[in-house]
Design an enzyme around this catalytic site. Structure first.
Site, short mmCIF file in Angstrom:
data_model
loop_
_atom_site.label_atom_id
_atom_site.label_comp_id
_atom_site.label_asym_id
_atom_site.label_seq_id
_atom_site.Cartn_x
_atom_site.Cartn_y
_atom_site.Cartn_z
N HIS A 38 -23.06 -24.74 13.60
CA HIS A 38 -23.83 -23.60 13.83
C HIS A 38 -24.65 -23.27 12.86
O HIS A 38 -24.89 -23.69 11.93
CB HIS A 38 -22.32 -22.39 13.64
CG HIS A 38 -21.59 -22.33 14.61
ND1 HIS A 38 -21.51 -21.39 15.63
CD2 HIS A 38 -20.57 -23.23 14.95
CE1 HIS A 38 -20.46 -21.53 16.32
NE2 HIS A 38 -19.77 -22.52 15.80
N CYS A 91 -18.26 -16.98 16.49
CA CYS A 91 -16.74 -16.98 16.81
C CYS A 91 -16.42 -15.79 16.37
O CYS A 91 -16.73 -15.02 15.22
CB CYS A 91 -16.35 -18.14 15.59
SG CYS A 91 -14.32 -18.08 15.81
N ASN A 104 -24.28 -21.55 17.96
CA ASN A 104 -24.37 -23.01 17.58
C ASN A 104 -25.77 -23.39 17.69
O ASN A 104 -26.51 -22.77 18.21
CB ASN A 104 -23.61 -23.80 18.89
CG ASN A 104 -22.07 -23.52 18.92
OD1 ASN A 104 -21.82 -22.53 19.52
ND2 ASN A 104 -21.38 -24.16 18.53
#
Ligand code: HMG
Ligand code: MG
Length: 301
Positions: free
Chosen positions: A209, A240, A249
């Site tokens: 990420h 997330c 990401n």
């Protein structure tokens, strides 16, 4: 130092990206995104997750999305399955690969899947067996390998312990994830080396990420070890829901640009990938997060 000559990328945008969006994206738009990723040359796409819709409502349309995709024989479609319930629902939609997901930190395991690391491994054992019996591959994604939003530091020893537990239950592949993007290149290599003690080179991948802007550097550091599989997310979608502040990401466009520049083959056509990113960013009402996409779009005029 010689780097790999070919790299495979799993685009996790439809799953890791869209799971984190506030607004719900329609089944048709999700399927269109997957089709545009085919067009761009992606051969591995993480489509959705079979998790509780109470926990992650954005993935509540999992079976409908799998049904809406016009599949290509040369593309591997994967889905997340946290337990047997999720696996059985996934099985009915015939993915080629399932992903079990654990954490290197106890605190994150509790927040993300509501159980301890040991309990999660116990849950995965029958899932892995059933998947193999059904002829599917099993990838394991291990969160928080470079830091945890709740616990803070996570040591390579802690990572290796869970890597080994996942190996023991028979997963085929180990994806080392930097969920909150705090990893830096040498730390990344130290952790990757631990995974490589238990899995062959072609069965270890990196999932970075870009929260702290380190993901390309960490991918390069992984390439130096010979690692040639990475997750990335078109347009840098993602985050997330259980890792506050975790941004997207690494953008697939940014990774492909770097790999193109290094002369490393991916089979992905950057311009078409940018189109896929423009499409999904438009659905979400924003411009692509990828720096490369922005630069190329500015050039297009
Ligand atoms: P739980 O509440 O502990 O589970 O959740 P439970 O077994 O007690 O069941 C509670 C309810 O959920 C029951 O329904 C079950 O039927 C249902 P009720 O009786 O209350 O109506 N249920 C399910 N429903 C649909 N699909 C299922 C399922 N399992 C139970 N598979 C659970 C445990 C794991 C289900 C829950 O914690 C969950 O869904 N968590 C979501 C986790 C998640 O999706 N996180 C994001 C993905 S991981 C990630 O993004 C990281 C990664 O990208 C790598 C990285 O960057 O780090 C991979
Ligand atoms: Mg992730």
């Amino acid at each position: 130092m010689s780097l790999p000559t070919q790299v495979s990328i799993v685009d996790v945008g439809p799953r890791d990206g869209l799971q984190n969006e506030k607004q719900l994206v329609s089944v048709d738009d999700k399927a269109r995104l997957v089709h545009l990723l085919h067009e761009a040359g992606l051969k591995e796409i993480e489509v959705t997750s079979f998790v509780s819709p109470k926990w992650v409502p954005q993935m509540g349309d999992n079976a409908a999305v799998m049904a809406a995709i016009e599949r290509r024989a040369d593309v591997r479609y994967s889905v997340l399955t946290p337990n047997m319930k999720g696996f059985e629902a996934a099985l009915a939609t015939a993915p080629q690969e399932i992903v079990v997901f654990a954490a290197a930190s106890e605190a994150f395991s509790q927040k993300n899947i509501n159980c301890s690391i040991a309990e999660s491994i116990e849950r995965f054992a029958p899932v892995v067996q059933a998947a193999h019996a059904a002829g599917m591959r099993v990838r394991a994604a291990l969160s928080c390998c470079l830091g945890c939003p709740y616990q803070g530091e996570v040591t390579p020893d802690e990572v290796e312990r869970v890597v080994k537990l996942l190996k023991d239950v028979g997963v085929d592949h180990m994806s080392i994830a930097d969920t909150i993007g705090v990893g830096t290149p040498r730390r990344t290599q130290a952790v990757m080396e631990r995974a490589l003690r238990h899995f062959p080179l072609h069965e270890v991948s990196g999932h970075f990420h870009d929260t702290y802007g380190q993901s390309l550097a960490n991918i390069y550091a992984s390439l130096e070890l010979g690692i040639h599989r990475f997750d990335a997310s078109v347009s840098g979608l993602g985050g997330c829901p259980y890792a506050k502040g975790a941004t997207g990401n690494v953008a697939t466009e940014d990774v492909v640009f770097m790999l193109d520049g290094l002369g490393i083959e991916t089979g992905i056509e950057l311009d078409k990938l940018v189109d896929a990113g423009v499409f999904i960013s438009g659905v979400l009402g924003r411009s692509p997060v990828s720096r490369v996409a922005r630069a190329l779009l500015a050039k297009r005029g």
